[in-house]
Design an enzyme around this catalytic site. Structure first.
Site, short mmCIF file in Angstrom:
data_model
loop_
_atom_site.label_atom_id
_atom_site.label_comp_id
_atom_site.label_asym_id
_atom_site.label_seq_id
_atom_site.Cartn_x
_atom_site.Cartn_y
_atom_site.Cartn_z
N GLY A 165 12.65 53.25 51.61
CA GLY A 165 11.40 53.82 51.12
C GLY A 165 10.72 52.93 50.10
O GLY A 165 11.16 51.79 49.85
N LEU B 170 10.44 53.12 46.73
CA LEU B 170 11.22 52.79 45.54
C LEU B 170 12.43 51.92 45.89
O LEU B 170 12.70 50.91 45.23
CB LEU B 170 11.67 54.07 44.84
N TYR C 90 12.77 64.19 50.78
CA TYR C 90 11.76 64.67 51.72
C TYR C 90 10.47 64.78 50.92
O TYR C 90 10.36 65.59 50.00
CB TYR C 90 12.16 66.04 52.28
N TYR D 156 7.68 71.81 48.45
CA TYR D 156 8.14 70.50 47.98
C TYR D 156 8.59 70.57 46.52
O TYR D 156 9.70 70.15 46.19
CB TYR D 156 7.03 69.46 48.15
N LYS E 3 12.46 70.16 45.07
CA LYS E 3 12.75 69.09 44.11
C LYS E 3 13.29 69.67 42.80
O LYS E 3 14.17 69.08 42.17
CB LYS E 3 11.51 68.24 43.85
N TRP F 113 2.48 60.32 41.58
CA TRP F 113 1.50 59.52 42.31
C TRP F 113 2.03 58.12 42.65
O TRP F 113 1.40 57.11 42.38
CB TRP F 113 0.22 59.40 41.48
#
Length: 289
Positions: free
Chosen positions: A10, A12, A62, A126, A130, A151
């Site tokens: 991904g 990061l 996710y 979401y 989290k 963001w």
């Protein structure tokens, strides 16, 4: 020290891959689906034990905010149960976890930068999943750090910056929301933060349980401001028009204000955080090249 990076393909994880050459005393192992699934506890635990893993930076998540409203089971599995699997696997080897969370744990009704201990109130699946993942870490006994961010963008993967650059080449005009305010975060800056925390903890032998921090770039922007800067720095002639949230309905509700207070992470880890436009310029230059 052997560190496992989960979700390594991904935004990061990809940025961490580029930076690890600066951290010579650490052996990094990068894994993503299908090689390693954090939702498979037995496979995860076996991998951590067999590879003598001392720490995990969990970049797996996710993150499809709208799809999560329709795929709550999958979102829960990855963002909550998967995180709990990492916690339980690390507990067996006395390992350390750096886990990434989100500004979506807040409802956005605040109008001063959110501090770590401000009340949470997720407004969608979401954010709820989290938050559950945060609690799995915070309520455990392992050495851990949870970092909320906002963001996120990068030269890797799909994100707002790359979408705007593409649309800026295709369209003359574009409407972008001006009444949602937060701070863009360059994934490369967050990656460096994670690695610096790991190095700092190793050098000082600090052991912390469930420490919660905020990290985003410095400054404040609306999505409109963000888009204007992307077009300017990207050399696009597309005109950005301000629109309200009600003019762009989405399946999941977004926090209208999600600026994060970063004082704690700067003090505890001696971290300097770049201004969002400076980092955006660096990222766009990288994309151009």
């Amino acid at each position: 020290m052997r560190v496992l990076i989960t979700g390594s393909n991904g935004q990061l994880g990809s940025e961490i891959k580029e930076l690890v050459t600066n951290y010579k005393k650490v052996d990094f192992i990068f894994k993503d689906l299908p090689e390693l699934d954090i939702c498979n506890f037995k496979a995860l635990q076996t991998f951590i034990i067999d590879h003598n893993i001392n720490a995990v930076i969990n970049c797996a998540a996710y993150t499809a905010v709208d799809k999560a409203e329709e795929e709550s089971i999958i979102a829960t599995k990855v963002n909550n149960e998967g995180v709990l699997n990492i916690v339980n696997a690390l507990a067996k080897v006395n390992g350390k976890l750096i886990h990434i969370s989100t500004d979506y744990v807040f409802d956005g009704d605040h109008f001063s930068p959110y501090k770590e201990l401000d009340p949470v109130s997720p407004i969608g699946v979401y954010g709820e999943t989290k938050r559950a993942g945060e609690l799995a870490v915070i309520n455990s006994d392992i050495d851990s750090v949870v970092i909320r961010t906002s963001w996120l963008y990068s030269s890797y993967g799909n994100n707002f910056v790359k979408t705007m650059l593409r649309l800026g080449s295709e369209k003359e005009n574009l409407g972008v929301i001006f009444d949602q305010v937060g701070t863009p975060t360059y994934a490369r800056d967050l990656a460096k933060c994670c690695l610096d925390i790991l190095a700092f903890s190793k050098e000082t032998n600090i052991n912390s349980k469930g420490n919660l921090y905020h990290f985003s770039n410095e400054g404040v922007a609306s999505w409109y401001d963000f888009a204007i800067s992307i077009m300017e720095l990207g050399g696009k002639n597309c005109k950005i028009n301000p629109i309200q949230t009600k003019d762009y309905p989405t399946l999941a509700k977004r926090p209208q204000y999600s600026v994060l207070n970063k004082s704690k992470i700067k003090i505890d880890f001696k971290i300097e955080i770049p201004y969002w436009r400076d980092s955006l310029k660096d990222c766009i230059e990288k994309i151009k090249n």
